[in-house]
Design an enzyme around this catalytic site. Structure first.
Site, PDB file in Angstrom:
ATOM      1  N   ASP A   1     -15.211  -5.484 -17.801  1.00 51.81           N
ATOM      2  CA  ASP A   1     -15.462  -5.925 -16.429  1.00 51.81           C
ATOM      3  C   ASP A   1     -14.139  -5.923 -15.672  1.00 51.81           C
ATOM      4  O   ASP A   1     -13.537  -6.967 -15.405  1.00 51.81           O
ATOM      5  CB  ASP A   1     -16.071  -7.331 -16.456  1.00 51.81           C
ATOM      6  CG  ASP A   1     -16.613  -7.755 -15.091  1.00 51.81           C
ATOM      7  OD1 ASP A   1     -16.684  -6.901 -14.192  1.00 51.81           O
ATOM      8  OD2 ASP A   1     -16.954  -8.937 -14.942  1.00 51.81           O
TER       9      ASP A   1
ATOM     10  N   GLU B   1     -20.240   0.528  -7.110  1.00 48.37           N
ATOM     11  CA  GLU B   1     -21.080  -0.250  -6.201  1.00 48.37           C
ATOM     12  C   GLU B   1     -21.177   0.356  -4.804  1.00 48.37           C
ATOM     13  O   GLU B   1     -20.186   0.819  -4.231  1.00 48.37           O
ATOM     14  CB  GLU B   1     -20.552  -1.685  -6.096  1.00 48.37           C
ATOM     15  CG  GLU B   1     -21.499  -2.620  -5.370  1.00 48.37           C
ATOM     16  CD  GLU B   1     -21.429  -4.037  -5.891  1.00 48.37           C
ATOM     17  OE1 GLU B   1     -22.018  -4.913  -5.246  1.00 48.37           O
ATOM     18  OE2 GLU B   1     -20.806  -4.268  -6.953  1.00 48.37           O
TER      19      GLU B   1
ATOM     20  N   LYS C   1     -24.384   0.800  -8.489  1.00 53.68           N
ATOM     21  CA  LYS C   1     -24.492  -0.657  -8.542  1.00 53.68           C
ATOM     22  C   LYS C   1     -24.929  -1.192  -7.180  1.00 53.68           C
ATOM     23  O   LYS C   1     -24.317  -0.878  -6.156  1.00 53.68           O
ATOM     24  CB  LYS C   1     -23.141  -1.250  -8.954  1.00 53.68           C
ATOM     25  CG  LYS C   1     -23.197  -2.664  -9.489  1.00 53.68           C
ATOM     26  CD  LYS C   1     -21.831  -3.030 -10.061  1.00 53.68           C
ATOM     27  CE  LYS C   1     -21.820  -4.428 -10.645  1.00 53.68           C
ATOM     28  NZ  LYS C   1     -20.463  -4.789 -11.120  1.00 53.68           N
TER      29      LYS C   1
ATOM     30  N   THR D   1     -27.077  -5.835  -9.574  1.00 51.69           N
ATOM     31  CA  THR D   1     -26.140  -6.914  -9.824  1.00 51.69           C
ATOM     32  C   THR D   1     -26.514  -8.165  -9.027  1.00 51.69           C
ATOM     33  O   THR D   1     -27.444  -8.150  -8.229  1.00 51.69           O
ATOM     34  CB  THR D   1     -24.708  -6.450  -9.490  1.00 51.69           C
ATOM     35  OG1 THR D   1     -23.770  -7.444  -9.894  1.00 51.69           O
ATOM     36  CG2 THR D   1     -24.548  -6.169  -8.001  1.00 51.69           C
TER      37      THR D   1
ATOM     38  N   PHE E   1     -25.681 -13.119 -13.809  1.00 51.91           N
ATOM     39  CA  PHE E   1     -24.352 -13.719 -13.722  1.00 51.91           C
ATOM     40  C   PHE E   1     -24.327 -15.093 -14.385  1.00 51.91           C
ATOM     41  O   PHE E   1     -24.695 -16.101 -13.777  1.00 51.91           O
ATOM     42  CB  PHE E   1     -23.924 -13.820 -12.258  1.00 51.91           C
ATOM     43  CG  PHE E   1     -23.325 -12.559 -11.706  1.00 51.91           C
ATOM     44  CD1 PHE E   1     -23.817 -11.324 -12.059  1.00 51.91           C
ATOM     45  CD2 PHE E   1     -22.257 -12.612 -10.830  1.00 51.91           C
ATOM     46  CE1 PHE E   1     -23.264 -10.152 -11.557  1.00 51.91           C
ATOM     47  CE2 PHE E   1     -21.689 -11.462 -10.316  1.00 51.91           C
ATOM     48  CZ  PHE E   1     -22.194 -10.223 -10.678  1.00 51.91           C
TER      49      PHE E   1
END
Length: 335
Positions: free
Chosen positions: A25, A104, A140, A164, A186
């Site tokens: 990440d 993303e 993303k 996400t 998350f």
């Protein structure tokens, strides 16, 4: 039990990698080279952080020059520069890993289905122009209703998506219905919210709200034969990470990867298809937009964190935009 002599010779990270696909990440190329994950994820915050590293100055300059060749100016020039830079960083990441990189879409379009589809296709085109096949890229997208519908269209075109900012079952169920490739719930942000809401300093790992949320989603998917993969994200501790050992994927920041690498703790699977079948069953959900909105509105945590997550990514992109504006002497966007 996995507590064998062979296991005892391995650090916690090595053991975890045998149970779960470990993803880095980070946009830090040095960290990715160090830990050699299968996949890597980025987001606007990580791209903004990566852009501040001196070693990426050349990539930024190349991205700006490429965008400028398109005859753009002001805000369109900045936006195209950021998209190109994001892809260039993704390409550098792909040189270091065998799997996929998540890239993303501009979070400003999180509530705009058509714009998200367009940007997703443009990102794939930028990768393909550089010789990177779409199979190595996950687009993303924030898991708003509009974002999920955009992902549904992209998936139908053979473009894999990572949804996400997942904070609850409503989002996970809608993503499953859209047949998205991957979702990222998350863990840490859920824990943070509940600690503030309940005015608690900590939770026992068995009661950790973020861990419990991911387990619920994972079990729901396995119980109903859903192919969408679950990738736990946003971890606050190695304890949270190991509590989800066996999850399809886990995306972990370099600092926690380092701690796991230096830990001798034995790692056992906490999630599996078999364990999911033994867990309490959750009824299958087939949500339309109004039902999705109702579930989100009834879940204060999920509602607040989705919006604040989108806002945070928008802010990070705006910071990068301002940095580029100053670096290249582009006029004020408001003029």
């Amino acid at each position: 039990m996995t507590n064998t002599n062979n296991t005892l010779d391995k650090n916690s990270l090595a053991q975890l990698c045998e149970l779960t696909t470990v993803v880095a990440d980070t946009g830090d190329l040095a960290a990715i080279a160090q830990f050699k994950p299968i996949d890597a994820t980025t987001n606007p915050s990580l791209i903004t952080a990566a852009a501040s590293l001196p070693e990426n100055k050349g990539l930024i300059e190349d991205a700006f020059a490429q965008a400028e060749q398109q005859g753009l100016s002001s805000e369109p020039l900045l936006n195209q520069t950021i998209d190109i830079l994001t892809v260039k960083l993704g390409i550098e990441i792909l040189k270091l890993i065998d799997g996929r990189v998540s890239t993303e879409v501009d979070p400003n379009f999180s509530y705009n289905t058509e714009a998200t589809i367009t940007r997703g296709l443009q990102i794939i085109e930028l990768y393909e122009q550089a010789g990177i096949p779409k199979e190595r890229v996950l687009i993303k997208i924030a898991a708003t209703w509009e974002g999920i519908q955009a992902a549904k269209v992209l998936e139908q075109q053979g473009i894999c998506c990572n949804l996400t900012l997942i904070f609850g079952l409503a989002q996970a169920a809608a993503c499953a219905d859209a047949k998205v490739t991957l979702i990222s719930p998350f863990v840490g942000r859920i824990l943070d919210w509940y600690k503030a809401f309940d005015k608690k300093d900590s939770y026992a790992i068995e009661q950790d709200p973020g861990v419990r949320s991911v387990k619920q989603i994972y079990n729901y998917y396995k119980q109903h034969g859903i192919n969408t993969q679950v990738m736990g994200a946003s971890f606050r501790s190695t304890e949270q990470v190991l509590a989800l050992a066996g999850c399809d994927l886990l995306t972990i920041a370099p600092a926690l990867l380092e701690q796991l690498k230096n830990s001798p703790q034995v790692v056992n699977a906490q999630l599996s298809t078999e364990l999911a079948q033994q867990a309490e069953a959750t009824a299958k959900l087939n949500l339309n937009q109004s039902e999705f909105d109702a579930m989100m509105n009834q879940d204060q945590m999920a509602f607040e964190l989705l919006q604040s997550g989108v806002d945070g990514f928008i802010k990070a992109r705006a910071q990068l935009s301002e940095q580029l504006r100053k670096s290249f002497g582009i006029g004020d966007l408001k003029s």
